[in-house]
Design an enzyme around this catalytic site. Structure first.
Site, PDB file in Angstrom:
ATOM      1  N   HIS A   1      45.831 -30.013  54.305  1.00 12.69           N
ATOM      2  CA  HIS A   1      46.749 -29.047  53.711  1.00 12.69           C
ATOM      3  C   HIS A   1      48.190 -29.390  54.105  1.00 12.69           C
ATOM      4  CE1 HIS A   1      43.902 -26.256  52.017  1.00 12.69           C
ATOM      5  NE2 HIS A   1      43.452 -25.766  53.155  1.00 12.69           N
TER       6      HIS A   1
ATOM      7  N   ARG B   1      47.987 -24.565  41.565  1.00 11.78           N
ATOM      8  CA  ARG B   1      47.425 -23.427  40.828  1.00 11.78           C
ATOM      9  C   ARG B   1      48.511 -22.395  40.539  1.00 11.78           C
ATOM     10  NH1 ARG B   1      42.657 -19.440  43.356  1.00 11.78           N
ATOM     11  NH2 ARG B   1      42.144 -18.452  41.371  1.00 11.78           N
TER      12      ARG B   1
ATOM     13  N   TYR C   1      44.503 -26.538  38.625  1.00 16.03           N
ATOM     14  CA  TYR C   1      43.274 -25.738  38.695  1.00 16.03           C
ATOM     15  C   TYR C   1      42.890 -25.218  37.308  1.00 16.03           C
ATOM     16  CZ  TYR C   1      40.294 -21.848  40.415  1.00 16.03           C
ATOM     17  OH  TYR C   1      39.268 -20.964  40.655  1.00 16.03           O
TER      18      TYR C   1
ATOM     19  N   SER D   1      44.682 -14.564  45.928  1.00 18.03           N
ATOM     20  CA  SER D   1      43.587 -15.222  46.647  1.00 18.03           C
ATOM     21  C   SER D   1      43.878 -15.259  48.153  1.00 18.03           C
ATOM     22  CB  SER D   1      43.415 -16.646  46.096  1.00 18.03           C
ATOM     23  OG  SER D   1      42.289 -17.256  46.647  1.00 18.03           O
TER      24      SER D   1
ATOM     25  N   THR E   1      40.968 -25.975  46.706  1.00 18.09           N
ATOM     26  CA  THR E   1      40.564 -27.007  47.670  1.00 18.09           C
ATOM     27  C   THR E   1      39.052 -27.226  47.701  1.00 18.09           C
ATOM     28  OG1 THR E   1      42.315 -26.029  49.016  1.00 18.09           O
ATOM     29  CG2 THR E   1      40.950 -27.715  50.065  1.00 18.09           C
TER      30      THR E   1
ATOM     31  N   LYS F   1      36.304 -14.838  43.311  1.00 21.31           N
ATOM     32  CA  LYS F   1      36.108 -14.561  41.887  1.00 21.31           C
ATOM     33  C   LYS F   1      36.307 -15.814  41.035  1.00 21.31           C
ATOM     34  CE  LYS F   1      37.649  -9.827  40.882  1.00 21.31           C
ATOM     35  NZ  LYS F   1      38.786  -9.131  40.237  1.00 21.31           N
ATOM     36  N   ALA F   2      37.262 -16.639  41.464  1.00 21.45           N
ATOM     37  CA  ALA F   2      37.613 -17.848  40.707  1.00 21.45           C
ATOM     38  C   ALA F   2      38.010 -17.521  39.271  1.00 21.45           C
ATOM     39  CB  ALA F   2      36.471 -18.863  40.749  1.00 21.45           C
TER      40      ALA F   2
ATOM     41  N   TRP G   1      36.766 -26.552  45.570  1.00 16.44           N
ATOM     42  CA  TRP G   1      36.272 -27.124  44.304  1.00 16.44           C
ATOM     43  C   TRP G   1      36.586 -28.624  44.234  1.00 16.44           C
ATOM     44  CZ3 TRP G   1      38.565 -25.718  38.823  1.00 16.44           C
ATOM     45  CH2 TRP G   1      37.679 -26.150  37.839  1.00 16.44           C
TER      46      TRP G   1
HETATM   47  P1  PAP Z   1      41.020 -23.023  51.014  1.00 23.34           P
HETATM   48  O1  PAP Z   1      42.300 -23.730  50.769  1.00 23.34           O
HETATM   49  O2  PAP Z   1      41.124 -21.962  52.043  1.00 23.34           O
HETATM   50  O3  PAP Z   1      39.882 -23.942  51.242  1.00 23.34           O
HETATM   51  P2  PAP Z   1      40.592 -22.829  48.209  1.00 23.34           P
HETATM   52  O4  PAP Z   1      39.269 -23.444  47.984  1.00 23.34           O
HETATM   53  O5  PAP Z   1      41.787 -23.666  47.915  1.00 23.34           O
HETATM   54  O6  PAP Z   1      40.672 -22.223  49.668  1.00 23.34           O
HETATM   55  O7  PAP Z   1      40.761 -21.537  47.313  1.00 23.34           O
HETATM   56  C1  PAP Z   1      39.777 -20.573  47.185  1.00 23.34           C
HETATM   57  C2  PAP Z   1      39.810 -20.159  45.719  1.00 23.34           C
HETATM   58  O8  PAP Z   1      39.057 -21.103  44.945  1.00 23.34           O
HETATM   59  C3  PAP Z   1      39.142 -18.816  45.531  1.00 23.34           C
HETATM   60  O9  PAP Z   1      39.860 -18.217  44.449  1.00 23.34           O
HETATM   61  P3  PAP Z   1      39.930 -16.635  44.196  1.00 23.34           P
HETATM   62  O10 PAP Z   1      40.308 -15.989  45.465  1.00 23.34           O
HETATM   63  O11 PAP Z   1      40.946 -16.451  43.117  1.00 23.34           O
HETATM   64  O12 PAP Z   1      38.567 -16.242  43.734  1.00 23.34           O
HETATM   65  C4  PAP Z   1      37.740 -19.224  45.151  1.00 23.34           C
HETATM   66  O13 PAP Z   1      37.025 -18.218  44.475  1.00 23.34           O
HETATM   67  C5  PAP Z   1      38.011 -20.424  44.270  1.00 23.34           C
HETATM   68  N1  PAP Z   1      36.853 -21.326  44.181  1.00 23.34           N
HETATM   69  C6  PAP Z   1      35.954 -21.619  45.148  1.00 23.34           C
HETATM   70  N2  PAP Z   1      35.039 -22.476  44.681  1.00 23.34           N
HETATM   71  C7  PAP Z   1      35.358 -22.734  43.396  1.00 23.34           C
HETATM   72  C8  PAP Z   1      34.751 -23.550  42.382  1.00 23.34           C
HETATM   73  N3  PAP Z   1      33.661 -24.239  42.607  1.00 23.34           N
HETATM   74  N4  PAP Z   1      35.369 -23.583  41.185  1.00 23.34           N
HETATM   75  C9  PAP Z   1      36.484 -22.872  40.935  1.00 23.34           C
HETATM   76  N5  PAP Z   1      37.089 -22.083  41.848  1.00 23.34           N
HETATM   77  C10 PAP Z   1      36.529 -22.014  43.072  1.00 23.34           C
END
Ligand code: PAP
Length: 312
Positions: A119, A141, A207, A149, A62, A278-279, A64
């Site tokens: 959402h 994803r 994703y 996550s 989201t 971590k992404a 991103w």
């Molecule tokens: P949300 O729905 O609560 O806003 P969301 O942004 O959908 O969260 O998901 C967070 C995930 O996106 C995290 O993944 P992880 O736990 O596997 O690390 C986060 O690290 C990842 N994320 C955040 N920013 C980016 C980005 N710019 N590019 C790629 N992945 C990202």
């Protein structure tokens, strides 16, 4: 409404030491505040045909997608050195339908800013979004990475150290369909079925594909939401600049996202840093047992096999 929601089926997450209670309404689980906001949006939100909805289940990309969509539509006004994304968490750059109804209505009155995030599952979107034929972008994803996550996000939001938050229990809960806006497979299915019926208004983005081919996907996104890049922009590297600005490396190292907070006044999950973990694709391999892999893969096949989407 608060009292009504408390009468819905509820589940208190024991692995989070009872710090989170989810309620089930309209076939999905959510915290009380966001159910309330969703119902209010259903009752009163009037979409404009030019609105563009950035839709996702939590933890699927989201932040991103919001950053990219925001950078695309504001690129005439800002570049990578002046963008509000440098000082504002992406969640604050695009209002959330089930939280920021007043701000969206203000935007409708005072500006032509078209982006709205949600959402909400497809079947719970306010009717006016569908009848106005608004464009919808949906990101999804790998389900196993979403589970990991989701686990870390809730653990951190509720300030529980790793040793106090058993992953197995978090897995079981997600597997049973109990997750924010879940079951996740139903969330995907709702948008997927709608995209088959109305492909012109729903764009599906994955994703992992966006990571493999950011340029192709950002171009697709910009075209779909009505802000295509010109040949001159492409030549000048505007797409690459947007990709860099919105990259995990860039956003996660900004002061606002390392130490800032948002929605601090009413939700427990306010620290921006927990949205940037971590992404990494495939981080699930560090958490899943063979038994978990077998269980979830079987479920994914059963629930989503017919879609042809690659989710495991
Ligand atoms: P949300 O729905 O609560 O806003 P969301 O942004 O959908 O969260 O998901 C967070 C995930 O996106 C995290 O993944 P992880 O736990 O596997 O690390 C986060 O690290 C990842 N994320 C955040 N920013 C980016 C980005 N710019 N590019 C790629 N992945 C990202």
């Amino acid at each position: 409404m608060e009292e009504t929601i408390k009468t819905f089926p509820q589940h208190t997450c024991s692995w989070l030491k009872g710090k989170l209670t989810l309620y089930k309404n309209q076939d999905f689980w959510n915290v009380r505040e966001f159910h309330e906001g969703g119902i209010m949006a259903q009752q009163s939100f009037e979409a404009r045909p030019s609105d563009v909805f950035v839709c996702s289940a939590p933890k699927t990309g989201t932040v991103w997608l919001k950053a990219l969509a925001f950078a695309i539509i504001t690129r005439e006004k800002y570049d990578e050195s002046t963008s509000p994304l440098l000082t504002t968490m992406p969640h604050e750059c695009i209002p959330l339908l089930e939280k920021d109804l007043e701000q969206i209505e203000e935007n409708h009155k005072n500006s032509c800013f078209p982006l709205v995030a949600t959402h909400l599952p497809y079947n719970s979107l306010p009717e006016s979004i569908l009848s106005s034929n608004c464009k919808i972008v949906y990101i999804y994803r790998n389900i196993k990475d979403v589970i990991v996550s989701h686990y870390h996000f809730l653990r951190e939001a509720n300030k529980l150290p790793l040793e106090d938050a058993p992953f197995e229990e978090a897995f079981d809960e997600f597997y049973e369909g109990v997750s924010w806006y879940g079951p996740y497979w139903d969330h995907i299915l709702g948008y997927w079925k709608a995209s088959l019926e109305r492909p012109e208004i729903i764009l599906f983005l994955k994703y992992e594909d966006m990571k493999k081919d950011p340029t192709g996907n950002v171009k697709k996104l910009a075209e779909f939401i009505g802000f295509p890049f010109t040949y001159e922009e492409e030549k000048a590297g505007v797409i690459e600049n947007i990709i860099k600005l919105c990259s995990f490396e860039k956003l996660s190292n900004l002061e606002v996202n390392k130490s800032g907070k948002h929605r601090a006044e009413d939700v427990n999950v306010a620290e921006n840093r927990i949205y940037f973990r971590k992404a990494k694709d495939g981080d699930w391999k560090n958490y899943f047992t063979d038994e978990m892999i077998e269980k979830i893969d079987k479920l994914i096949d059963e629930k989503l096999g017919a879609t042809g989407l690659v989710l495991k």
